[in-house]
Scaffold this active site. Structure first.
Site, PDB file in Angstrom:
ATOM      1  N   ALA A   9       0.679  -1.342  -0.064  1.00  0.00           N
ATOM      2  CA  ALA A   9       0.065  -0.093  -0.070  1.00  0.00           C
ATOM      3  C   ALA A   9       0.815   1.253  -0.098  1.00  0.00           C
ATOM      4  O   ALA A   9       0.329   2.483  -0.077  1.00  0.00           O
ATOM      5  CB  ALA A   9      -0.837  -0.040   1.058  1.00  0.00           C
ATOM      6  N   ARG A  14      10.197   8.165  -2.445  1.00  0.00           N
ATOM      7  CA  ARG A  14      11.601   8.468  -2.985  1.00  0.00           C
ATOM      8  C   ARG A  14      11.842   7.791  -4.335  1.00  0.00           C
ATOM      9  O   ARG A  14      13.001   7.923  -4.935  1.00  0.00           O
ATOM     10  CB  ARG A  14      12.547   7.811  -1.925  1.00  0.00           C
ATOM     11  N   ASN A 390       1.652  -5.317 -48.647  1.00  0.00           N
ATOM     12  CA  ASN A 390       0.532  -5.992 -47.989  1.00  0.00           C
ATOM     13  C   ASN A 390      -0.628  -5.121 -47.698  1.00  0.00           C
ATOM     14  O   ASN A 390      -1.659  -5.611 -47.327  1.00  0.00           O
ATOM     15  CB  ASN A 390       1.125  -6.791 -47.003  1.00  0.00           C
ATOM     16  N   SER A 409      15.752  -8.879 -57.264  1.00  0.00           N
ATOM     17  CA  SER A 409      16.141  -7.680 -56.623  1.00  0.00           C
ATOM     18  C   SER A 409      15.227  -6.492 -57.022  1.00  0.00           C
ATOM     19  O   SER A 409      14.606  -6.370 -58.070  1.00  0.00           O
ATOM     20  CB  SER A 409      17.531  -7.086 -56.867  1.00  0.00           C
ATOM     21  N   ARG A 444       8.367  -3.729 -66.459  1.00  0.00           N
ATOM     22  CA  ARG A 444       9.076  -2.523 -66.117  1.00  0.00           C
ATOM     23  C   ARG A 444       8.768  -1.994 -67.471  1.00  0.00           C
ATOM     24  O   ARG A 444       8.816  -2.832 -68.735  1.00  0.00           O
ATOM     25  CB  ARG A 444      10.257  -2.670 -65.410  1.00  0.00           C
TER      26      ARG A 444
END
Length: 461
Positions: A9, A14, A390, A409, A444
């Site tokens: 309690a 300190r 995601n 890559s 690409r």
């Protein structure tokens, strides 16, 4: 029935904190939690925690420890007499005369269950009405002194502020841990008064009262005085953390684990580590982590609530709530986020992040990749810079990469998407459609070269 009263309690001024003192952590577990765990090891049937300052937070903490742990509130504020005796009174209705009652403080996180069990057995074997756990210390300042009679029984306990010069020289001190037969505690709590320098109700006065009734009170001298260290400041908190860390690391060393620098290695109490595993300085292994045999854990590695199987090497990586298989090579600087499973002999390289992902046997992600909400098969190659896209801003979607696939890559795999068995994804592609088995997917623009452009723009050096 064996019962324990935990005094929790206090405000702990300190500590200079908004957090109740007993909720400050020692090696990953609150001080109160450490005390409760050790009480359970001592075969206590019921634990009564006395709450006061910060009671709501303390009560919430207790929810994790089961129905055998209950709380009672100590009145605080103006008009309350305070003191350890007053705190114990809050549990009086939970104690019967036939009970054995152990009283401990919630800020003594180094107490061992085996010591508490031996203490209660000592009281029973000797037929004492009560016993006090004591320690013989060099620096006795601030502790209550144990005054014994000619038979060696505890006659009274004198607090520092109430002790005379002769009593202040006594080196056997009160630990603040007591055991009572229920009858003697119930009958004598009501006889306490505030006639002392603090104006408080001292539980220690029950010892004096029992002596006046002709009862014997035992003194149980503890072997390791460090167990009774209490915490009233952050300095003492750090001291207890260091002692507990040494205790745990020593146990692992004795069980066949190599810890290169124990003082700079943090291993929490519930961690299990197999023999011949080597832990290097800077590692932090926490929660319910289990590490198998013959592993190497290097550098600034942080592992929480995870399973690491045998023969795995982890270098300076973070692993959270995940599973890592046998013979895995990981790091440096990998981040394995919750609900990930890395299977046997996989390779997770530097700056690779997994989240909620299954990563198959012998598969490789060498560097600079993010795999979230993904399922990666066996013998898959994930190139540098690969990202599973995601999240669409509202929902998370899954990417599935089947066995023997090759992802080049800097590829982006926009989920939901499937890369089938033996399929190839060309470097630099952004994939939005499934890639079928044994196909090569390229997405690409065609490369163009503009002859003489640099010279025309006066950029030749």
């Amino acid at each position: 029935m064996k019962k324990a009263i935990v005094l929790a309690a206090g405000e702990g001024k300190r500590m200079k904190s908004n957090t109740p003192k007993v909720l400050h952590h020692v090696l990953g577990i609150s001080m109160l939690g450490n005390v409760i765990r050790e009480l359970k090891k001592s075969e206590i049937d019921k634990i009564i925690v006395i709450v006061g300052h910060g009671k709501d937070e303390v009560i919430k903490e207790l929810e994790a420890y089961g129905e055998e742990v209950i709380y009672r509130e100590q009145p605080i504020g103006e008009g309350a007499p305070y003191g350890t005796g007053f705190a114990v009174m809050a549990a009086i209705d939970d104690i019967s005369k036939d009970d054995e009652v152990l009283v401990v403080c919630g800020d003594t996180p180094l107490l061992k269950g085996e010591t508490l069990k031996s203490f209660m057995e000592f009281n029973n074997v000797n037929g004492f009405s009560a016993s006090v756990m004591t320690a013989d210390v060099n620096d006795n300042f601030g502790y209550g002194r144990i005054v014994k009679n000619s038979l060696g029984y505890v006659e009274r306990i004198v607090e520092e502020k109430d002790a005379n010069d002769l009593e202040k020289n006594i080196t056997e001190i009160n630990s603040g841990v007591y055991t009572f037969m229920g009858k003697y505690l119930i009958d004598n709590l009501k006889k306490l008064d505030t006639d002392n320098s603090q104006g408080e109700l001292y539980l220690t006065d029950v010892v004096r009262i029992l002596n006046s009734q002709g009862e014997n009170v035992g003194g149980f001298l503890i072997e390791d005085e460090l167990e009774i260290l209490g915490v009233n400041s952050r300095v003492q908190l750090a001291q207890c953390d260091k002692i507990l860390r040494k205790r745990i690391n020593t146990r692992h060393l004795e069980e066949g684990v190599s810890i290169i620098d124990p003082e700079n290695t943090i291993i929490e109490a519930d961690v299990i580590i197999g023999k011949d595993t080597v832990i290097y300085p800077g590692a932090r292994i926490t929660g319910n982590t289990k590490i198998g045999e013959n592993c190497i854990i290097e550098g600034d590695t942080f592992i929480v609530d995870s399973v690491i199987e045998k023969n795995t090497c982890i270098k300076s990586s973070y692993i959270e709530e995940s599973s890592v298989g046998n013979g895995v090579m990981m790091g440096p600087f990998a981040h394995i986020r919750p609900n990930s499973i890395i299977k046997d002999f996989a390779h997770i390289g530097n700056f690779v992040e997994l989240k909620n992902t299954i990563f198959g046997e012998h598969s490789k992600a060498g560097h600079l990749a993010y795999l979230g909400d993904s399922e990666v098969g066996n013998d898959v190659n994930i190139g540098c810079g690969v990202i599973t896209v995601n999240y669409d801003g509202i929902n998370k979607h899954k990417t599935k990469i089947e066995d023997y696939a090759f992802v080049g890559s800097n590829a982006n795999l926009v989920a939901p998407v499937n890369i089938r068995k033996n399929a190839y994804v060309a470097a630099g592609s952004t994939i939005t459609k499934d890639v079928e088995e044994e196909d090569l997917a390229i997405e690409r623009c065609e490369q163009k070269s503009i002859a003489g452009w640099v010279r025309r723009k006066n950029r030749v050096k």
